[in-house]
Write a protein that holds these residues in place. Structure first.
Motif, PDB file in Angstrom:
ATOM      1  N   GLN A  34       0.825  -1.202   0.000  1.00 34.04           N
ATOM      2  CA  GLN A  34       0.000   0.000   0.000  1.00 34.04           C
ATOM      3  C   GLN A  34       0.861   1.254   0.000  1.00 34.04           C
ATOM      4  N   GLN A  35       1.931   1.239   0.777  1.00 33.93           N
ATOM      5  CA  GLN A  35       2.833   2.390   0.823  1.00 33.93           C
ATOM      6  C   GLN A  35       3.489   2.615  -0.536  1.00 33.93           C
ATOM      7  N   ARG A  36       3.864   1.540  -1.207  1.00 30.63           N
ATOM      8  CA  ARG A  36       4.481   1.659  -2.525  1.00 30.63           C
ATOM      9  C   ARG A  36       3.503   2.227  -3.544  1.00 30.63           C
ATOM     10  N   ARG A  37       2.239   1.756  -3.473  1.00 32.36           N
ATOM     11  CA  ARG A  37       1.240   2.285  -4.401  1.00 32.36           C
ATOM     12  C   ARG A  37       0.971   3.762  -4.178  1.00 32.36           C
ATOM     13  N   ARG A  38       0.928   4.193  -2.895  1.00 35.25           N
ATOM     14  CA  ARG A  38       0.718   5.621  -2.599  1.00 35.25           C
ATOM     15  C   ARG A  38       1.876   6.458  -3.119  1.00 35.25           C
ATOM     16  N   PHE A  39       3.081   5.944  -2.959  1.00 35.61           N
ATOM     17  CA  PHE A  39       4.255   6.677  -3.431  1.00 35.61           C
ATOM     18  C   PHE A  39       4.245   6.789  -4.963  1.00 35.61           C
ATOM     19  N   GLU A  40       3.919   5.670  -5.634  1.00 38.06           N
ATOM     20  CA  GLU A  40       3.873   5.690  -7.097  1.00 38.06           C
ATOM     21  C   GLU A  40       2.792   6.637  -7.599  1.00 38.06           C
ATOM     22  N   LYS A  41       1.676   6.707  -6.909  1.00 34.60           N
ATOM     23  CA  LYS A  41       0.590   7.599  -7.305  1.00 34.60           C
ATOM     24  C   LYS A  41       1.006   9.055  -7.216  1.00 34.60           C
ATOM     25  N   LYS A  42       1.868   9.364  -6.226  1.00 33.26           N
ATOM     26  CA  LYS A  42       2.313  10.750  -6.053  1.00 33.26           C
ATOM     27  C   LYS A  42       3.319  11.161  -7.122  1.00 33.26           C
ATOM     28  N   VAL A  43       4.221  10.259  -7.474  1.00 29.22           N
ATOM     29  CA  VAL A  43       5.321  10.630  -8.364  1.00 29.22           C
ATOM     30  C   VAL A  43       5.059  10.264  -9.816  1.00 29.22           C
ATOM     31  N   LYS A  44       4.146   9.343 -10.087  1.00 28.61           N
ATOM     32  CA  LYS A  44       3.898   8.923 -11.451  1.00 28.61           C
ATOM     33  C   LYS A  44       3.051   9.951 -12.202  1.00 28.61           C
ATOM     34  N   VAL A  45       3.489  10.260 -13.426  1.00 24.72           N
ATOM     35  CA  VAL A  45       2.777  11.221 -14.258  1.00 24.72           C
ATOM     36  C   VAL A  45       1.785  10.471 -15.131  1.00 24.72           C
ATOM     37  N   ALA A  46       0.573  10.969 -15.194  1.00 30.80           N
ATOM     38  CA  ALA A  46      -0.471  10.306 -15.971  1.00 30.80           C
ATOM     39  C   ALA A  46      -0.097  10.271 -17.453  1.00 30.80           C
ATOM     40  N   GLU A  47      -0.655   9.291 -18.149  1.00 28.44           N
ATOM     41  CA  GLU A  47      -0.333   9.113 -19.570  1.00 28.44           C
ATOM     42  C   GLU A  47      -0.765  10.325 -20.386  1.00 28.44           C
ATOM     43  N   LYS A  48      -1.926  10.889 -20.078  1.00 24.09           N
ATOM     44  CA  LYS A  48      -2.391  12.072 -20.810  1.00 24.09           C
ATOM     45  C   LYS A  48      -1.492  13.272 -20.536  1.00 24.09           C
ATOM     46  N   THR A  49      -1.004  13.374 -19.287  1.00 20.13           N
ATOM     47  CA  THR A  49      -0.102  14.475 -18.957  1.00 20.13           C
ATOM     48  C   THR A  49       1.214  14.344 -19.713  1.00 20.13           C
ATOM     49  N   GLN A  50       1.697  13.108 -19.852  1.00 17.39           N
ATOM     50  CA  GLN A  50       2.910  12.881 -20.634  1.00 17.39           C
ATOM     51  C   GLN A  50       2.701  13.288 -22.087  1.00 17.39           C
ATOM     52  N   GLU A  51       1.557  12.925 -22.633  1.00 17.19           N
ATOM     53  CA  GLU A  51       1.251  13.276 -24.017  1.00 17.19           C
ATOM     54  C   GLU A  51       1.177  14.791 -24.186  1.00 17.19           C
ATOM     55  N   ALA A  52       0.568  15.466 -23.203  1.00 14.89           N
ATOM     56  CA  ALA A  52       0.495  16.934 -23.260  1.00 14.89           C
ATOM     57  C   ALA A  52       1.884  17.550 -23.215  1.00 14.89           C
ATOM     58  N   SER A  53       2.781  16.941 -22.421  1.00 12.69           N
ATOM     59  CA  SER A  53       4.150  17.442 -22.345  1.00 12.69           C
ATOM     60  C   SER A  53       4.849  17.352 -23.694  1.00 12.69           C
ATOM     61  N   TYR A  54       4.616  16.258 -24.420  1.00 12.65           N
ATOM     62  CA  TYR A  54       5.211  16.108 -25.754  1.00 12.65           C
ATOM     63  C   TYR A  54       4.633  17.132 -26.740  1.00 12.65           C
ATOM     64  N   LEU A  55       3.330  17.421 -26.616  1.00 13.75           N
ATOM     65  CA  LEU A  55       2.722  18.406 -27.500  1.00 13.75           C
ATOM     66  C   LEU A  55       3.308  19.798 -27.273  1.00 13.75           C
ATOM     67  N   VAL A  56       3.527  20.135 -25.997  1.00 15.73           N
ATOM     68  CA  VAL A  56       4.148  21.433 -25.687  1.00 15.73           C
ATOM     69  C   VAL A  56       5.581  21.463 -26.183  1.00 15.73           C
ATOM     70  N   ALA A  57       6.309  20.344 -26.037  1.00 13.80           N
ATOM     71  CA  ALA A  57       7.688  20.277 -26.514  1.00 13.80           C
ATOM     72  C   ALA A  57       7.758  20.465 -28.029  1.00 13.80           C
ATOM     73  N   GLU A  58       6.774  19.928 -28.740  1.00 18.21           N
ATOM     74  CA  GLU A  58       6.735  20.104 -30.194  1.00 18.21           C
ATOM     75  C   GLU A  58       6.568  21.575 -30.558  1.00 18.21           C
ATOM     76  N   GLN A  59       5.693  22.272 -29.830  1.00 12.36           N
ATOM     77  CA  GLN A  59       5.513  23.702 -30.091  1.00 12.36           C
ATOM     78  C   GLN A  59       6.762  24.499 -29.735  1.00 12.36           C
ATOM     79  N   ALA A  60       7.436  24.094 -28.638  1.00 13.50           N
ATOM     80  CA  ALA A  60       8.670  24.780 -28.250  1.00 13.50           C
ATOM     81  C   ALA A  60       9.751  24.595 -29.300  1.00 13.50           C
ATOM     82  N   ALA A  61       9.794  23.408 -29.901  1.00 18.93           N
ATOM     83  CA  ALA A  61      10.797  23.139 -30.936  1.00 18.93           C
ATOM     84  C   ALA A  61      10.547  23.967 -32.190  1.00 18.93           C
ATOM     85  N   LYS A  62       9.282  24.308 -32.432  1.00 12.34           N
ATOM     86  CA  LYS A  62       8.943  25.073 -33.628  1.00 12.34           C
ATOM     87  C   LYS A  62       9.235  26.557 -33.468  1.00 12.34           C
ATOM     88  N   HIS A  63       9.490  27.013 -32.222  1.00 13.72           N
ATOM     89  CA  HIS A  63       9.841  28.414 -32.007  1.00 13.72           C
ATOM     90  C   HIS A  63      11.325  28.581 -32.301  1.00 13.72           C
TER      91      HIS A  63
END
Length: 313
Positions: A34-63
């Protein structure tokens, strides 16, 4: 570990726990999970958030000419709009998107590696043609741009292949950089059917030029001259009045770029004037659109009438 060895380990190393019931150890295991799952929940980034990060990185690369740190100051202020439209919870989710400069840098490298892998898979055992151009960027570093063209799905496809910083701008240096990258991509010179370059000696020299060295690897290579550089040659035959204007611009740019100190002072001047540009290009290849050079020079100097009616400064 065998049961006997486990029992001996328990009685010798953890003697104070040797008399505990089995349920005690089951509870410890459950709490640990249970402690491991709580820790992973705090530090793990959601899949959609990761995808959003890549989309922002693509826009940053185009500047163009912007650092990777451009993502946070441009993206995070929009969270106020998200909060207004969708509430506090949506804003919190948006702010979880990783946008540090190191993260954006890694995202851009990941996307570049993905593109390379895709091109490599598409190019397997296919004939291709290359277009190469070597020039100097605003930081006075020599850069080699290479594009690749091949047939995919019964149509001609063109892709950006690589950008390499050159230590040596000779024909051998250009050839070594391209050959090394083609080897990494799993491509051979035997499948290369053509090369398009400009007419500079390092590219088309009969002995040590890039094209000549490539033809030693594949004598059947067809070489062509880039049509943009043909326009550059034609631009040199324009009328006398425009020639005087361009010569004046060339003299001004050459004077500024002739010494590092003058270049730094010019950059400081542009910054104090609030100019959108803080540097000047200084190479024949990049002056294909010479009207833009005249326009940018007029903008940087802040003087609409730096030429008199006779075309002189």
């Amino acid at each position: 570990m065998t049961p006997m060895k486990m029992k001996r380990h328990l009685t010798t190393k953890h003697k104070h726990l040797s008399q505990k019931p089995v349920d005690y150890f089951k509870r410890l295991l459950k709490d640990n999970k249970q402690q491991r799952r709580r820790f992973e929940k705090k530090v793990k980034v959601a899949e959609k958030t990761q995808e959003a990060s890549y989309l922002v990185a693509e826009q940053a690369a185009k500047h163009n000419m912007k650092p990777y740190s451009v993502a946070e100051p441009y993206f995070l202020p929009t969270c106020a709009v998200v909060k207004t439209l969708f509430g506090d919870e949506a804003e919190k989710e948006v702010k979880k998107t990783p946008l540090s400069d190191d993260t954006i840098g890694r995202r851009i490298k990941d996307m570049a590696s993905g593109i390379e892998k895709t091109v490599s898979e598409l190019m397997e055992d296919k004939m291709y043609a290359l277009q190469a151009d070597e020039s100097t960027d605003i930081g006075d570093k020599s850069q080699l741009l290479v594009f690749i063209r091949y047939i995919a799905d019964n149509k001609i496809t063109e892709q950006f292949l690589c950008c390499k910083e050159l230590v040596q701008t000779s024909g051998q240096g250009i050839f070594s950089s391209v050959a090394e990258y083609l080897k990494e991509m799993g491509l051979t010179w035997k499948l290369c059917v053509g090369i398009c370059t400009d007419g500079c000696p390092s590219m088309v020299g009969s002995v040590k030029g890039f094209v000549s060295l490539a033809q030693k690897e594949n004598p059947l290579l067809i070489t062509t001259h880039c049509f943009l550089h043909r326009e550059n040659l034609i631009a040199k035959t324009h009328g006398q009045e425009l020639k005087l204007v361009l010569e004046s611009v060339v003299q001004m740019v050459s004077f500024i770029k002739s010494r590092p100190k003058q270049t730094r002072l010019f950059s400081i001047l542009c910054e104090e004037m609030g100019s959108a540009h803080e540097g000047l290009l200084h190479a024949e290849v990049r002056w294909l659109s010479r009207d833009s050079v005249v326009e940018s020079t007029r903008t940087e100097t802040g003087n609409d009438s730096f030429l008199d009616s006779s075309g002189k400064t």
